[in-house]
Scaffold this active site. Structure first.
Site, PDB file in Angstrom:
ATOM      1  N   CYS A   1      27.325   8.433  36.863  1.00  0.00           N
ATOM      2  CA  CYS A   1      27.721   8.897  35.714  1.00  0.00           C
ATOM      3  C   CYS A   1      26.745  10.109  35.178  1.00  0.00           C
ATOM      4  O   CYS A   1      26.166  10.719  35.813  1.00  0.00           O
ATOM      5  CB  CYS A   1      27.117   7.741  34.659  1.00  0.00           C
TER       6      CYS A   1
ATOM      7  N   CYS B   1      23.261  10.750  35.419  1.00  0.00           N
ATOM      8  CA  CYS B   1      22.867  11.090  36.886  1.00  0.00           C
ATOM      9  C   CYS B   1      22.820  12.618  37.116  1.00  0.00           C
ATOM     10  O   CYS B   1      21.686  13.088  37.465  1.00  0.00           O
ATOM     11  CB  CYS B   1      23.880  10.364  37.829  1.00  0.00           C
TER      12      CYS B   1
ATOM     13  N   CYS C   1      10.511  33.267  75.736  1.00  0.00           N
ATOM     14  CA  CYS C   1       9.188  33.190  75.275  1.00  0.00           C
ATOM     15  C   CYS C   1       9.127  32.731  73.854  1.00  0.00           C
ATOM     16  O   CYS C   1      10.061  32.218  73.335  1.00  0.00           O
ATOM     17  CB  CYS C   1       8.483  34.561  74.918  1.00  0.00           C
TER      18      CYS C   1
ATOM     19  N   CYS D   1      10.907  34.301  71.072  1.00  0.00           N
ATOM     20  CA  CYS D   1      12.291  34.058  70.924  1.00  0.00           C
ATOM     21  C   CYS D   1      12.527  32.619  70.088  1.00  0.00           C
ATOM     22  O   CYS D   1      13.736  32.675  69.458  1.00  0.00           O
ATOM     23  CB  CYS D   1      13.145  33.693  72.363  1.00  0.00           C
TER      24      CYS D   1
ATOM     25  N   ASP E   1      47.689  47.297  31.033  1.00  0.00           N
ATOM     26  CA  ASP E   1      47.812  48.760  31.716  1.00  0.00           C
ATOM     27  C   ASP E   1      49.020  48.718  31.843  1.00  0.00           C
ATOM     28  O   ASP E   1      49.958  47.758  32.266  1.00  0.00           O
ATOM     29  CB  ASP E   1      46.730  48.561  32.826  1.00  0.00           C
TER      30      ASP E   1
ATOM     31  N   ASP F   1      45.434  46.509  37.428  1.00  0.00           N
ATOM     32  CA  ASP F   1      45.287  46.098  38.796  1.00  0.00           C
ATOM     33  C   ASP F   1      44.083  46.304  39.207  1.00  0.00           C
ATOM     34  O   ASP F   1      43.727  46.343  40.611  1.00  0.00           O
ATOM     35  CB  ASP F   1      46.178  47.292  39.460  1.00  0.00           C
TER      36      ASP F   1
ATOM     37  N   ASP G   1      41.119  50.479  36.409  1.00  0.00           N
ATOM     38  CA  ASP G   1      40.726  49.959  35.025  1.00  0.00           C
ATOM     39  C   ASP G   1      39.591  49.215  35.085  1.00  0.00           C
ATOM     40  O   ASP G   1      39.273  48.032  34.148  1.00  0.00           O
ATOM     41  CB  ASP G   1      42.019  49.430  34.356  1.00  0.00           C
TER      42      ASP G   1
HETATM   43  P1  ADP Z   1      47.933  55.757  33.898  1.00  0.00           P
HETATM   44  O1  ADP Z   1      47.103  55.087  32.609  1.00  0.00           O
HETATM   45  O2  ADP Z   1      49.216  55.820  33.895  1.00  0.00           O
HETATM   46  O3  ADP Z   1      47.268  55.252  35.382  1.00  0.00           O
HETATM   47  P2  ADP Z   1      46.272  58.153  34.414  1.00  0.00           P
HETATM   48  O4  ADP Z   1      45.085  58.206  33.338  1.00  0.00           O
HETATM   49  O5  ADP Z   1      45.941  58.134  35.803  1.00  0.00           O
HETATM   50  O6  ADP Z   1      47.490  57.259  33.970  1.00  0.00           O
HETATM   51  O7  ADP Z   1      46.897  59.627  34.075  1.00  0.00           O
HETATM   52  C1  ADP Z   1      47.570  59.981  32.821  1.00  0.00           C
HETATM   53  C2  ADP Z   1      48.410  61.235  33.033  1.00  0.00           C
HETATM   54  O8  ADP Z   1      47.849  62.298  33.356  1.00  0.00           O
HETATM   55  C3  ADP Z   1      49.609  60.978  33.823  1.00  0.00           C
HETATM   56  O9  ADP Z   1      50.718  60.436  32.960  1.00  0.00           O
HETATM   57  C4  ADP Z   1      49.954  62.621  34.114  1.00  0.00           C
HETATM   58  O10 ADP Z   1      50.619  63.093  33.212  1.00  0.00           O
HETATM   59  C5  ADP Z   1      48.688  63.179  34.296  1.00  0.00           C
HETATM   60  N1  ADP Z   1      48.300  63.023  35.826  1.00  0.00           N
HETATM   61  C6  ADP Z   1      47.122  62.436  36.047  1.00  0.00           C
HETATM   62  N2  ADP Z   1      46.843  62.855  37.648  1.00  0.00           N
HETATM   63  C7  ADP Z   1      48.032  63.571  37.939  1.00  0.00           C
HETATM   64  C8  ADP Z   1      48.396  63.875  39.295  1.00  0.00           C
HETATM   65  N3  ADP Z   1      47.786  63.811  40.096  1.00  0.00           N
HETATM   66  N4  ADP Z   1      49.456  64.815  39.030  1.00  0.00           N
HETATM   67  C9  ADP Z   1      50.097  64.873  37.794  1.00  0.00           C
HETATM   68  N5  ADP Z   1      49.962  64.453  36.853  1.00  0.00           N
HETATM   69  C10 ADP Z   1      48.665  63.794  36.744  1.00  0.00           C
HETATM   70 MG    MG Z   2      46.658  53.161  36.190  1.00  0.00          MG
END
Ligand code: ADP
Ligand code: MG
Length: 845
Positions: free
Chosen positions: A15, A18, A83, A86, A515, A715, A719
């Site tokens: 229980c 315990c 030895c 070891c 996101d 993802d 973030d």
């Molecule tokens: P998310 O929140 O969609 O992951 P990010 O913060 O990574 O967006 O990027 C924000 C914006 O910056 C994108 O929507 C784009 O307009 C611009 N940007 C970021 N990195 C690149 C890149 N390598 N080439 C072109 N545009 C970019």
């Molecule tokens: Mg992103």
């Protein structure tokens, strides 16, 4: 100082008190930082400083508290030791293995003798440790190596068999005893075997003969009661005694006291010829019913871990590896990373790896719940325990043993199941003082009735009923059984919940932040439009792609893919710089090229006016407009679309029905973000656009400061800080990568519908816990006064101790069964009553 964690399977817990006692015992060991004992899966989880405490100290602390630890022992020859140093090296290597309690190596016999906790360590980990230290191991001859993993199972089974035997004996003697006693009480039998007595003077009341014959019957009762009391009931005495030696009392104390009071009182009546009724049947029935209850409870409890057993059962046992060009069948535990494994159609994939030859369709539903079989080609990842459907193929093992996705899932779920929910705190505090309080109530009951009525027997029976009806078990089982079933059910649906605390918090969320990229959308952006100044789209794409080559951003990759699809030859960029949240910049053939958001261009003072219309059109279509410029001149705009996942709008509708506040968070432009939001049925007001990657966490914080309980769904790639900041971080797994430590909840497939399911599951689990706790408290609060005879003066109704024992047994079974219902419950969220559900299909059809 590194803290080590150890899990030990504990035996003999009956229980909640315990569990408490073991925890207290463990915490007294110097070096132990935390100890948690889970009553439901009978495991102790201990965090300790290995410098100060040894695993064997922990085991002895548990044993000292009066309980047992299941350990296994193995002895095997070690080769290559030359030895004494070891010897110590091998010992050290073995002692370092998690779960090893003791390791001794005898240099003379060249044998190692290891005691370990099965389930934590096993034969293959021991062998690997010795090998890693540079020595060899000879498999113990004739011993069933695989069998070692089942020691815990075997020990538990022996426990159950012993319980069953004791229960059988209790029923075999207790039932006739009960029937005879009832018959006599109801005057159904006037003892039938003293036929001759009948002919003699039949005296009403207690004639001399009658008394003698009654005595004979009472002796028969005693004989029937003896085996029940002292064989079947032996454990109650043993455990009560163990507790007493440590100045404590537990559930068994109550049963031992209650049944002994009835038994010895009756014995005294019989031996000393006191005038009075005997209660042997009461003692026997108490023991029988409690044993029956525990037996049923144990069976129900074992079902609470059915999900995790199902997961473990997914692991195939053999693998076919290529060794010197020949396919060799070996146990899965012996597959090494880097080896080539062959898989035939219809077979389970043994470990994780990368496909090297052939192709196939693979059913991954057992792990992620993803119902669509996935096509796999060379270079794709394959996951152990998933099923190969069509083709034969070979793959290179990358993660084996404890590293495989399955092993990680199992570990995560086991950890979650062993963790303690904060709601349990109150129940724990109460069950810690529960038993002494019940004993005190029983004493008061006895004294009160004895002095009020002068009726010793009645007073005693009331006191016995109090002892027997009190049920700390239901209090102790209320939370952990529900947590076990809830987290297990989650795992079966592809929802991994980190621990009970996360489960509890997830049930009270008010706001969900998503996101956008990769969460609401597929995260597979592709170029759809290229609009260039002089109509030279190819040139524009080539320029942008040359810069993006060095970018790891999905938008950059999309641009490079589009360029490659047109077989453009790309230049080598110099001085590449990623402008986080804005774009990229590099020198291409001596020209400084900037590729990024319109905002970036504005900030750079570039004239975007001629492009405004194009940009706004693309954004209105939910596309990301990426602008490319060099030497102060805008050359054109590239439109990149990331399609919304099919399941996103359904998930969002469900979350809206659950009346949660929803927020979409993105670094993307507002217009694009709002277009995407509209596609999934989110109001424009719930979009937080143009949020720089670093600010995502502070946006979450802002919501929290506004009193919201926030979950962040992402993802986990860019973030992670926001996931960590949120009250609940929900990481969406792609495939079966579960190594996401930042998340409180990991979803094994990128299906947003798992979010409402996870929340609904946590709500269901919490509701079950609260209902269990309510029931357990109410049961005791009502049951104990009833047993004490509080209503007797008014109703003349007396709660029989036998009935009390039945109620007590029922009470804990009820709690466990109630938790088990969680497994069968569909975890689709319940639509909130009242407000009609808004169907999204009609909104953007
Ligand atoms: P998310 O929140 O969609 O992951 P990010 O913060 O990574 O967006 O990027 C924000 C914006 O910056 C994108 O929507 C784009 O307009 C611009 N940007 C970021 N990195 C690149 C890149 N390598 N080439 C072109 N545009 C970019
Ligand atoms: Mg992103």
């Amino acid at each position: 100082m590194a803290t080590k964690q150890l899990k030990l399977p504990v035996t003999g817990m009956t229980c909640a008190s315990c569990a408490n006692r073991i925890e207290r015992g463990l915490k007294k060991v110097p070096g132990v930082e935390a100890a948690q004992v889970n009553l439901a899966n009978e495991q102790a989880t201990i965090s300790f400083d290995p410098q100060q405490a040894q695993p064997k100290n922990l085991v002895s602390a548990i044993e000292h508290s009066g309980y047992g630890v299941i350990t296994d022992h193995v002895e095997f020859p070690v080769t290559g030791m030359t030895c004494a140093s070891c010897q110590t090296r091998v010992e050290k290597a073995l002692r370092k293995v998690d779960g090893v309690l003791q390791a001794n190596v005898n240099l003379a016999t060249e044998r190692a003798s290891v005691e370990y906790a099965p389930g934590v360590a096993d034969w293959s980990t021991l062998k690997a440790a010795v090998a890693a230290a540079g020595y060899g191991v000879i498999e113990p001859a004739g011993e069933d190596v695989a069998g070692h993993e089942d020691v815990e199972v075997a020990a538990r089974r022996a426990e159950v068999a012993d319980q069953r035997r004791k229960l059988m004996v209790a029923i075999a003697f207790g039932l006739p005893l009960f029937l005879l006693a009832m018959a006599q009480d109801l005057k159904l039998i006037d003892p039938w075997w003293w036929g001759s007595a009948r002919q003699m003077v039949h005296v009403s009341g207690m004639g001399e003969h009658h008394q003698a014959n009654l005595n004979a019957l009472n002796w028969l009762f005693l004989i029937l009661a003896l085996p029940v009391q002292f064989y079947s009931g032996a454990d109650f005495y043993r455990n009560a005694w163990k507790a007493l030696r440590h100045g404590a009392a537990n559930m068994d104390t109550l049963i031992a006291l209650g049944s002994s009071a009835a038994f010895f009182y009756s014995l005294a009546v019989l031996l000393f010829g006191w005038f009075g009724h005997v209660y042997f049947e009461t003692a026997a029935v108490i023991i029988t019913l409690i044993l029956l209850g525990r037996f049923l409870e144990a069976r129900a409890k074992s079902r609470t871990s059915a999900s995790i057993r199902a997961l473990i059962g997914l692991q195939p046992s053999i693998a076919r590896v290529l060794r010197s060009g020949v396919e060799t069948e070996i146990p899965v535990s012996e597959v090494r990373a880097g080896e080539i494994v062959a898989v035939r159609p219809g077979e389970k994939i043994p470990v994780d790896g990368v496909l090297t030859a052939g192709q196939s369709t693979i059913d991954e539903s057992m792990l992620s719940g993803e119902s669509m079989p996935v096509e796999k080609h060379e270079g794709d990842l394959v996951t152990g325990a998933t099923v190969n459907r069509s083709g034969a193929f070979q793959f290179r093992a990358t993660r084996v043993g404890k590293e495989t996705a399955l092993a990680q899932i199992v570990r995560l779920v086991q950890e979650a199941q062993g963790s303690k929910a904060p709601v349990q705190g109150l129940a724990d505090r109460i069950s810690a003082i529960f038993v002494p309080i019940v004993i005190a109530i029983a004493v008061v009951t006895f004294l009160a009735w004895f002095f009020a009525t002068g009726d010793f027997t009645r007073a005693l029976i009331f006191a016995v009923a109090v002892l027997v009806i009190a049920c700390p078990c239901s209090l102790g089982l209320a939370t952990p059984t529900a947590v076990m079933v809830g987290t297990g059910a989650g795992a079966e649906h592809g929802i991994l919940i980190k621990n009970a605390e996360a489960l509890e918090r997830a049930s009270s969320l008010t706001t969900i932040v998503f996101d956008k990229t990769g969460t609401i959308t597929k995260g597979e952006p592709s170029v759809t439009d290229v609009v260039a100044a002089a109509g030279d789209e190819r040139q524009l794409l080539r320029l942008a792609a040359s810069v993006e080559r060095s970018s790891e951003h999905p938008l950059g990759e999309a641009i490079v893919r589009a360029a490659e699809a047109q077989s453009l030859d790309l230049a080598r960029p110099d001085r590449f710089a990623a402008l986080s949240g804005h774009g990229v910049e590099a020198d291409v053939n001596g020209r400084t090229v900037v590729v990024g958001s319109p905002r970036l261009m504005d900030e750079r003072g570039l004239d975007l006016r001629p492009w405004r219309a194009v940009v706004e059109r693309l954004q209105g279509e939910g596309k990301t407009a990426v602008v490319a410029a060099s030497d102060g001149i805008v050359h054109g705009v590239i439109g990149i679309a990331d399609t919304v996942k099919e399941t996103s709008s359904e998930a969002i509708a469900e979350l809206q029905r659950m009346r949660l506040r929803l927020v979409m968070l993105t670094g993307d432009n507002r217009r694009t973000a709002e277009a995407i939001a509209d596609q999934v049925g989110l109001a424009a007001g719930s979009v937080l656009a143009e949020v720089l990657p670093d600010s995502k966490a502070s946006e979450v914080k802002r919501l929290q400061d506004g009193g919201q309980v926030v979950a962040m769904v992402g993802d986990g790639i860019n973030d992670a800080p926001a996931l960590a900041q949120a009250d609940i971080g929900i990481a969406m797994g792609t495939g079966t990568d579960v190594a996401m430590e930042a998340a409180d909840i990991t979803l094994l497939r990128g299906d947003l519908r798992l979010v409402p399911q996870a929340i609904a599951l946590s709500q269901r689990t919490m509701r079950t816990i609260k209902w269990n706790l309510f029931w357990a408290f109410a049961y005791n609060v009502i049951g104990i006064p009833l047993a004490a005879g509080v209503v007797y003066p008014f109703t003349g109704w007396q709660l029989s101790p036998m009935f009390a024992a039945g109620a007590m047994a029922f009470s804990s079974i009820f709690v466990v069964t109630n938790s088990l219902r969680l497994r069968r419950a569909r975890i689709e969220p319940v639509p909130t009553a009242g407000k009609p559900a808004t169907r999204l299909a009609s909104q953007h059809a």
